[in-house]
Design a protein around this motif. Structure first.
Motif, PDB file in Angstrom:
ATOM      1  N   LYS A 179       0.859  -1.180   0.000  1.00  0.00           N
ATOM      2  CA  LYS A 179       0.000   0.000   0.000  1.00  0.00           C
ATOM      3  C   LYS A 179       0.895   1.230   0.000  1.00  0.00           C
ATOM      4  O   LYS A 179       1.205   1.803   1.037  1.00  0.00           O
ATOM      5  CB  LYS A 179      -0.932  -0.001   1.207  1.00  0.00           C
ATOM      6  N   ALA A 180       1.346   1.600  -1.195  1.00  0.00           N
ATOM      7  CA  ALA A 180       2.235   2.749  -1.329  1.00  0.00           C
ATOM      8  C   ALA A 180       1.525   4.009  -0.833  1.00  0.00           C
ATOM      9  O   ALA A 180       0.314   4.162  -1.006  1.00  0.00           O
ATOM     10  CB  ALA A 180       2.651   2.922  -2.786  1.00  0.00           C
ATOM     11  N   PRO A 181       2.255   4.912  -0.202  1.00  0.00           N
ATOM     12  CA  PRO A 181       1.651   6.141   0.323  1.00  0.00           C
ATOM     13  C   PRO A 181       1.241   7.087  -0.799  1.00  0.00           C
ATOM     14  O   PRO A 181       2.050   7.868  -1.303  1.00  0.00           O
ATOM     15  CB  PRO A 181       2.769   6.731   1.189  1.00  0.00           C
ATOM     16  N   LEU A 182      -0.019   7.020  -1.191  1.00  0.00           N
ATOM     17  CA  LEU A 182      -0.492   7.819  -2.321  1.00  0.00           C
ATOM     18  C   LEU A 182      -0.434   9.312  -2.032  1.00  0.00           C
ATOM     19  O   LEU A 182      -0.183  10.115  -2.935  1.00  0.00           O
ATOM     20  CB  LEU A 182      -1.920   7.403  -2.687  1.00  0.00           C
ATOM     21  N   PHE A 183      -0.667   9.683  -0.778  1.00  0.00           N
ATOM     22  CA  PHE A 183      -0.618  11.108  -0.440  1.00  0.00           C
ATOM     23  C   PHE A 183       0.763  11.679  -0.733  1.00  0.00           C
ATOM     24  O   PHE A 183       0.889  12.774  -1.300  1.00  0.00           O
ATOM     25  CB  PHE A 183      -0.964  11.330   1.032  1.00  0.00           C
ATOM     26  N   SER A 218       6.795   3.127  -5.451  1.00  0.00           N
ATOM     27  CA  SER A 218       6.297   1.794  -5.092  1.00  0.00           C
ATOM     28  C   SER A 218       7.320   1.098  -4.215  1.00  0.00           C
ATOM     29  O   SER A 218       8.478   1.512  -4.132  1.00  0.00           O
ATOM     30  CB  SER A 218       6.013   0.954  -6.345  1.00  0.00           C
ATOM     31  N   VAL A 219       6.887   0.028  -3.570  1.00  0.00           N
ATOM     32  CA  VAL A 219       7.795  -0.812  -2.798  1.00  0.00           C
ATOM     33  C   VAL A 219       8.702  -1.550  -3.783  1.00  0.00           C
ATOM     34  O   VAL A 219       8.237  -1.993  -4.840  1.00  0.00           O
ATOM     35  CB  VAL A 219       7.004  -1.814  -1.939  1.00  0.00           C
ATOM     36  N   PRO A 220       9.998  -1.678  -3.499  1.00  0.00           N
ATOM     37  CA  PRO A 220      10.907  -2.358  -4.431  1.00  0.00           C
ATOM     38  C   PRO A 220      10.406  -3.741  -4.837  1.00  0.00           C
ATOM     39  O   PRO A 220       9.957  -4.527  -4.006  1.00  0.00           O
ATOM     40  CB  PRO A 220      12.214  -2.447  -3.638  1.00  0.00           C
ATOM     41  N   ALA A 221      10.485  -4.017  -6.132  1.00  0.00           N
ATOM     42  CA  ALA A 221       9.992  -5.288  -6.665  1.00  0.00           C
ATOM     43  C   ALA A 221      10.692  -6.484  -6.031  1.00  0.00           C
ATOM     44  O   ALA A 221      10.075  -7.531  -5.803  1.00  0.00           O
ATOM     45  CB  ALA A 221      10.186  -5.309  -8.185  1.00  0.00           C
ATOM     46  N   GLU A 222      11.981  -6.347  -5.723  1.00  0.00           N
ATOM     47  CA  GLU A 222      12.746  -7.468  -5.172  1.00  0.00           C
ATOM     48  C   GLU A 222      12.181  -7.934  -3.838  1.00  0.00           C
ATOM     49  O   GLU A 222      12.125  -9.135  -3.560  1.00  0.00           O
ATOM     50  CB  GLU A 222      14.220  -7.073  -4.997  1.00  0.00           C
ATOM     51  N   SER A 253       4.485  -5.592   2.722  1.00  0.00           N
ATOM     52  CA  SER A 253       5.697  -5.371   1.935  1.00  0.00           C
ATOM     53  C   SER A 253       6.846  -4.938   2.831  1.00  0.00           C
ATOM     54  O   SER A 253       8.005  -5.164   2.517  1.00  0.00           O
ATOM     55  CB  SER A 253       5.442  -4.314   0.862  1.00  0.00           C
ATOM     56  N   GLY A 254       6.527  -4.317   3.957  1.00  0.00           N
ATOM     57  CA  GLY A 254       7.548  -4.051   4.962  1.00  0.00           C
ATOM     58  C   GLY A 254       8.333  -2.777   4.767  1.00  0.00           C
ATOM     59  O   GLY A 254       8.230  -1.850   5.559  1.00  0.00           O
ATOM     60  N   SER A 255       9.119  -2.704   3.736  1.00  0.00           N
ATOM     61  CA  SER A 255      10.031  -1.575   3.607  1.00  0.00           C
ATOM     62  C   SER A 255       9.329  -0.331   3.077  1.00  0.00           C
ATOM     63  O   SER A 255       8.212  -0.375   2.567  1.00  0.00           O
ATOM     64  CB  SER A 255      11.201  -1.931   2.688  1.00  0.00           C
ATOM     65  N   ARG A 256      10.032   0.763   3.173  1.00  0.00           N
ATOM     66  CA  ARG A 256       9.505   2.032   2.714  1.00  0.00           C
ATOM     67  C   ARG A 256       9.460   2.067   1.188  1.00  0.00           C
ATOM     68  O   ARG A 256      10.350   1.565   0.510  1.00  0.00           O
ATOM     69  CB  ARG A 256      10.404   3.151   3.233  1.00  0.00           C
ATOM     70  N   ALA A 257       8.405   2.675   0.662  1.00  0.00           N
ATOM     71  CA  ALA A 257       8.278   2.783  -0.788  1.00  0.00           C
ATOM     72  C   ALA A 257       9.382   3.677  -1.349  1.00  0.00           C
ATOM     73  O   ALA A 257       9.829   4.626  -0.703  1.00  0.00           O
ATOM     74  CB  ALA A 257       6.907   3.344  -1.150  1.00  0.00           C
ATOM     75  N   GLU A 258       9.802   3.348  -2.555  1.00  0.00           N
ATOM     76  CA  GLU A 258      10.873   4.092  -3.211  1.00  0.00           C
ATOM     77  C   GLU A 258      10.289   5.139  -4.153  1.00  0.00           C
ATOM     78  O   GLU A 258       9.416   4.841  -4.970  1.00  0.00           O
ATOM     79  CB  GLU A 258      11.759   3.127  -3.999  1.00  0.00           C
TER      80      GLU A 258
END
Length: 312
Positions: free
Chosen positions: A140-144, A249-253, A280-285
């Protein structure tokens, strides 16, 4: 064997020899093959393709099972997703990897007894993707943050949103972006002939819809944006490398490795019942296309540049 023991003067040596023979026999047993069904959007979405590539690499490392991928690329609508699921069931798939929420829901409905692992689904709980035989990796990427960065770069007064009413993730993203306020116009994309920019928009937001994100659609969108000096933003970071101005988005890897781990567990005999839904855990790039910014005449604020990866 009795003669062997008589000729073996040291029991310890004999046991070691037997252990070596047994280990050699076990290692020579070939891994069994298992079909893994995959449903992803037709036309190739770079983000999904990047995830799939890493999933295959990760599963290839498994020693006990050889995963044979059967990839279906149906049109982005429920009937096509259901037909793809039926084909995968007929081909004796042991598990289905479903890219996006819509494909997961269709696979669950069409094959309720088959394990379904969704991949990169946007807010699956809100979309009703729950059940004893389904789990996966939610993103759930931060759309804002993405929309806010787009506004700081382009200072748009009117924002167009390209989405598809056939895809639950896309609908949800469009609703969230529209709820952020401002002058917003949504366009329901059904195919290449229905992609258009509303009048007087200065920026366009691309949701995750397959009808919007496939390679042919992205190419057309970028050409129109360049001609009209319109800023673009996408929920898939790989879109920036194709020419979209800004993406996140969150990294594809990371998505891929977590998905592969779940699939490997199923192939090893595990069950999805009670399995946790993974974040997904990590911060979106955040990714910015520097060349597009220059061509469109936009200066990227330093506060955004310090947080982003820049591609040309």
């Amino acid at each position: 064997m009795t003669g062997f023991w008589h000729r073996c003067h040291s029991p310890g040596v004999c046991f070691r020899i037997i252990a070596i023979i047994i280990a050699a026999l076990i290692s020579s047993v070939p891994a069994f093959s298992a079909q893994v069904g995959v449903i992803m959007a037709a036309g190739g979405i770079p983000y999904y393709l990047a995830i799939q590539r890493v999933i295959e690499e990760e599963l290839a490392k498994e020693k006990d099972v050889r995963a044979e991928m059967i990839i279906e690329r149906p049109a982005p609508n429920e009937m096509a997703w259901r037909n793809a699921t039926r084909r995968l069931v007929t081909l004796e798939s042991k598990v289905i990897i479903a890219y996006g929420g819509g494909t997961a829901l269709a696979a669950m409905a069409e094959a309720p007894d088959l394990p379904v692992v969704f991949c990169a689904a946007f807010d699956p709980a809100a979309s009703g993707i729950v059940g004893a035989n389904v789990t996966g990796v939610a993103t759930k990427a931060p759309l804002f943050a993405l929309v806010n960065s787009l506004h700081k770069i382009s200072n748009y007064r009117k924002l167009g949103i390209l989405y598809s009413s056939s895809e639950v993730d896309s609908v949800r993203q469009a609703e969230i972006v529209a709820s952020l306020g401002g002058n917003v116009v949504k366009t329901d994309v059904k195919g290449l002939d229905t992609i258009f920019f509303p009048d007087d928009v200065q920026a366009v937001f691309l949701t995750c819809a397959g009808a919007v994100q496939n390679q042919q659609a992205i190419t057309g969108i970028i050409e129109r944006a360049r001609a009209g000096k319109i800023a673009t933003a996408s929920v898939f970071a790989e879109s920036a490398e194709q020419g979209v101005l800004i993406a996140m988005s969150v990294p594809a890897e990371e998505i891929a490795r977590k998905t592969a781990k779940i699939v490997a567990g199923v192939l090893a005999g595990g069950r999805l019942s009670g399995a946790p839904l993974l974040s997904s855990g990590s911060r979106a790039e955040l990714v910015i296309n520097g060349g597009e910014a220059r061509n469109l005449g936009f200066a990227i604020p330093s506060e955004i540049l310090t947080q982003a990866r820049v591609v040309e």
